[in-house]
Write a protein that holds these residues in place. Sequence first.
Motif, short mmCIF file in Angstrom:
data_model
loop_
_atom_site.label_atom_id
_atom_site.label_comp_id
_atom_site.label_asym_id
_atom_site.label_seq_id
_atom_site.Cartn_x
_atom_site.Cartn_y
_atom_site.Cartn_z
N LYS A 89 0.81 -1.22 0.00
CA LYS A 89 0.00 0.00 0.00
C LYS A 89 0.84 1.26 0.00
N THR A 90 2.02 1.20 0.63
CA THR A 90 2.85 2.41 0.74
C THR A 90 4.31 2.19 0.39
N GLY A 91 4.66 1.06 -0.20
CA GLY A 91 6.07 0.82 -0.47
C GLY A 91 6.32 0.00 -1.72
N VAL A 92 7.55 0.12 -2.21
CA VAL A 92 8.02 -0.66 -3.36
C VAL A 92 9.28 -1.39 -2.93
N LYS A 93 9.32 -2.69 -3.16
CA LYS A 93 10.49 -3.50 -2.82
C LYS A 93 11.39 -3.62 -4.03
N PHE A 94 12.71 -3.58 -3.79
CA PHE A 94 13.67 -3.75 -4.87
C PHE A 94 14.95 -4.36 -4.30
N SER A 95 15.79 -4.85 -5.20
CA SER A 95 17.00 -5.56 -4.78
C SER A 95 18.14 -5.26 -5.75
N PRO A 96 19.35 -5.71 -5.43
CA PRO A 96 20.45 -5.50 -6.37
C PRO A 96 20.19 -6.14 -7.74
N ASN A 97 19.46 -7.26 -7.75
CA ASN A 97 19.14 -7.92 -9.02
C ASN A 97 18.05 -7.21 -9.80
N LYS A 98 17.23 -6.45 -9.11
CA LYS A 98 16.13 -5.73 -9.74
C LYS A 98 16.00 -4.36 -9.07
N PRO A 99 16.90 -3.42 -9.40
CA PRO A 99 16.87 -2.09 -8.77
C PRO A 99 15.67 -1.27 -9.27
N ILE A 100 15.33 -0.28 -8.50
CA ILE A 100 14.23 0.61 -8.87
C ILE A 100 14.77 1.68 -9.82
N PRO A 101 14.13 1.87 -10.97
CA PRO A 101 14.61 2.87 -11.95
C PRO A 101 14.57 4.30 -11.40
N ASP A 102 15.52 5.09 -11.83
CA ASP A 102 15.61 6.48 -11.37
C ASP A 102 14.34 7.28 -11.65
N ASP A 103 13.76 7.09 -12.85
CA ASP A 103 12.55 7.85 -13.17
C ASP A 103 11.39 7.45 -12.28
N LEU A 104 11.35 6.20 -11.84
CA LEU A 104 10.30 5.75 -10.93
C LEU A 104 10.50 6.33 -9.53
N ILE A 105 11.75 6.42 -9.09
CA ILE A 105 12.04 7.05 -7.80
C ILE A 105 11.51 8.48 -7.80
N ALA A 106 11.85 9.23 -8.85
CA ALA A 106 11.42 10.62 -8.94
C ALA A 106 9.90 10.73 -9.01
N ALA A 107 9.27 9.89 -9.82
CA ALA A 107 7.81 9.94 -9.96
C ALA A 107 7.12 9.64 -8.63
N LEU A 108 7.60 8.64 -7.91
CA LEU A 108 7.01 8.30 -6.62
C LEU A 108 7.19 9.43 -5.60
N ALA A 109 8.39 10.00 -5.55
CA ALA A 109 8.66 11.08 -4.60
C ALA A 109 7.80 12.31 -4.91
N LEU A 110 7.73 12.68 -6.17
CA LEU A 110 6.97 13.88 -6.54
C LEU A 110 5.47 13.66 -6.36
N SER A 111 5.00 12.46 -6.66
CA SER A 111 3.58 12.15 -6.47
C SER A 111 3.22 12.15 -4.98
N SER A 112 4.11 11.61 -4.15
CA SER A 112 3.89 11.61 -2.71
C SER A 112 3.83 13.04 -2.18
N ARG A 113 4.77 13.85 -2.63
CA ARG A 113 4.79 15.26 -2.19
C ARG A 113 3.50 15.96 -2.59
N LYS A 114 3.06 15.73 -3.81
CA LYS A 114 1.84 16.38 -4.31
C LYS A 114 0.63 15.94 -3.48
N GLU A 115 0.53 14.63 -3.19
CA GLU A 115 -0.60 14.15 -2.41
C GLU A 115 -0.60 14.74 -1.00
N LEU A 116 0.58 14.88 -0.42
CA LEU A 116 0.69 15.43 0.93
C LEU A 116 0.53 16.95 0.97
N GLY A 117 0.64 17.58 -0.19
CA GLY A 117 0.47 19.03 -0.26
C GLY A 117 1.59 19.83 0.38
N VAL A 118 2.82 19.30 0.29
CA VAL A 118 3.97 20.01 0.88
C VAL A 118 5.03 20.31 -0.17
#
Length: 118
Positions: A89-118
């Motif tokens: 519900k609130t997290g994404v799991k990743f590992s050295p074999n399957k790292p999280i893409p940079d664009d997804l990190i940014a999208a998640l962070a910016l979307s979270s910020r927008k939802e929180l209104g900060v």
Amino acid sequence: MTAFADHDAYIAAAPEALRPLLVHLRAQLARALPDAEEIIRYDMPGFAAGGSVIAGYAAFSKQCGLYVSGGAISACSDAIAAAGLKASKTGVKFSPNKPIPDDLIAALALSSRKELGV
């Protein structure tokens, strides 16, 4: 449970194989959230603004997690699935074999910020 003074201490205590992922994730979050403050909450490193935690991250024995608002997970669900990653519900799991893409990190962070209104 160990109390960590800062992000550096947390990363240094993480399993060695996961440290490069955490260093990279921290840098990407800092880039996406340049005016957010680095914090430690619930013994996890994170980034906050306006008193709200926008994103946090953690290391476990074999994987890492990026934690954001539930709305950010929903908003990015297609990209999470396309990257072949698992989400809660609130997290994404990743590992050295399957790292999280940079664009997804940014999208998640910016979307979270927008939802929180900060």
